[in-house]
Design an enzyme around this catalytic site. Structure first.
Site, PDB file in Angstrom:
ATOM      1  N   ALA A  33       0.862  -1.181   0.000  1.00 44.28           N
ATOM      2  CA  ALA A  33       0.000   0.000   0.000  1.00 44.28           C
ATOM      3  C   ALA A  33       0.898   1.231   0.000  1.00 44.28           C
ATOM      4  O   ALA A  33       2.027   1.176   0.477  1.00 44.28           O
ATOM      5  CB  ALA A  33      -0.905  -0.016   1.220  1.00 44.28           C
ATOM      6  N   THR A  34       0.387   2.326  -0.519  1.00 49.06           N
ATOM      7  CA  THR A  34       1.291   3.455  -0.732  1.00 49.06           C
ATOM      8  C   THR A  34       0.977   4.685   0.117  1.00 49.06           C
ATOM      9  O   THR A  34       1.408   4.734   1.261  1.00 49.06           O
ATOM     10  CB  THR A  34       1.370   3.794  -2.231  1.00 49.06           C
ATOM     11  N   THR A  35       0.221   5.679  -0.349  1.00 52.83           N
ATOM     12  CA  THR A  35       0.260   6.999   0.284  1.00 52.83           C
ATOM     13  C   THR A  35      -1.001   7.338   1.075  1.00 52.83           C
ATOM     14  O   THR A  35      -2.113   7.191   0.581  1.00 52.83           O
ATOM     15  CB  THR A  35       0.502   8.084  -0.780  1.00 52.83           C
ATOM     16  N   LYS A  66      -7.289   1.801   2.212  1.00 50.93           N
ATOM     17  CA  LYS A  66      -6.228   1.837   3.222  1.00 50.93           C
ATOM     18  C   LYS A  66      -6.580   2.679   4.436  1.00 50.93           C
ATOM     19  O   LYS A  66      -5.822   2.715   5.395  1.00 50.93           O
ATOM     20  CB  LYS A  66      -4.947   2.401   2.592  1.00 50.93           C
TER      21      LYS A  66
END
Length: 259
Positions: A33-35, A66
């Site tokens: 998962a990123t930002t 997320k």
């Protein structure tokens, strides 16, 4: 006992994310998962996350979520190994519910942040092998003397270090670009709508420079998850609302493409 995580560590430690036996070596094949970004506003806090998960140079998922409510007055977002992060987040939700049922009272916001820090610290062994998870935690502090300043944000490091952030923060691969955008646009005393607009714009700026961060997908109608925490509780903005904010950002960038 009031801690569900501590109970689980005694009754079935193999079920904890950080207690699983892993093969030797570094693991870098799980989706990441990123930002995530978070901002305080007058009367609460907003948190937003892009929808992309990556696996190396591939897009593993276009619509992962997320950002979730940790309890009725707080939010948690995860960056890092997606599967471990989602599992840790669900365990954190159960931890807070379990404490409230056993003690008959809700943990303070500082207490919630400390519980989450302990859970991250327990995952250090897996993190050293490449399965790191870094969350962002934010919420409305019911004990704050001034409700207008009750929104608080907490960040963590991979070893469970806990830090309170002021105004705004971001985590994940695009966090450098998101925080750079917020540094120029954030002002204390924003209302909820203005803070949400800045969060969506910061995610767009992160996606513009970070390939692992997903921008608004107007073809598939996939937009960031945006949630708020106020005295009334947590609230997730609808896809129509986030879509309108994303479209406004895109329109602004069309007029000034170098911004």
């Amino acid at each position: 006992m009031s801690s569900f995580t501590e109970f689980l560590s005694q009754a079935a430690p193999e079920l904890l994310p950080g207690r699983r036996t892993l093969p030797a070596g570094t693991h870098d094949i799980a989706p990441h998962a990123t930002t995530i970004v978070s901002l305080t506003f007058s009367g609460g806090v907003v948190m937003a996350g892009d929808r992309r998960a990556t696996m190396g140079n591939l897009i593993a998922s276009r619509d992962i979520e997320k950002v979730h409510p940790a309890d009725p007055y707080s939010l948690v977002g995860i960056a890092g190994t997606a599967g471990v992060g989602l599992e840790l987040m669900r365990l954190f939700q159960v931890e807070l519910q379990h404490y409230e049922k056993i003690e008959g009272a809700m943990l303070s916001l500082d207490g919630k942040a400390n519980r989450l820090a302990t859970m991250i610290r327990n995952n250090l062994g897996a993190a050293m092998q490449g399965l790191a998870v870094i969350p962002l935690f934010a919420g409305f502090d019911l004990d704050a003397s001034d409700p207008a300043k009750a929104g608080r944000i907490f960040s963590f490091d991979v070893a469970g270090g806990l830090y309170e952030e002021h105004g705004y923060d971001a985590i994940g691969s695009g966090s450098l670009f998101a925080k750079s955008a917020l540094k120029k646009t954030y002002r204390p005393g924003l209302d909820a709508q203005a803070a949400a607009n800045l969060a969506v714009a910061a995610l767009y700026d992160a996606a513009d420079d970070d390939t692992a961060t997903g921008g608004p997908d107007v073809i598939r109608k996939i937009f960031p998850v945006v949630m708020t925490a106020t005295a009334e509780g947590t609230n997730r903005l609808s896809d129509a609302e986030t879509g309108a904010m994303a479209e406004a950002v895109l329109a602004e960038r069309r007029n000034e493409p170098t911004v």
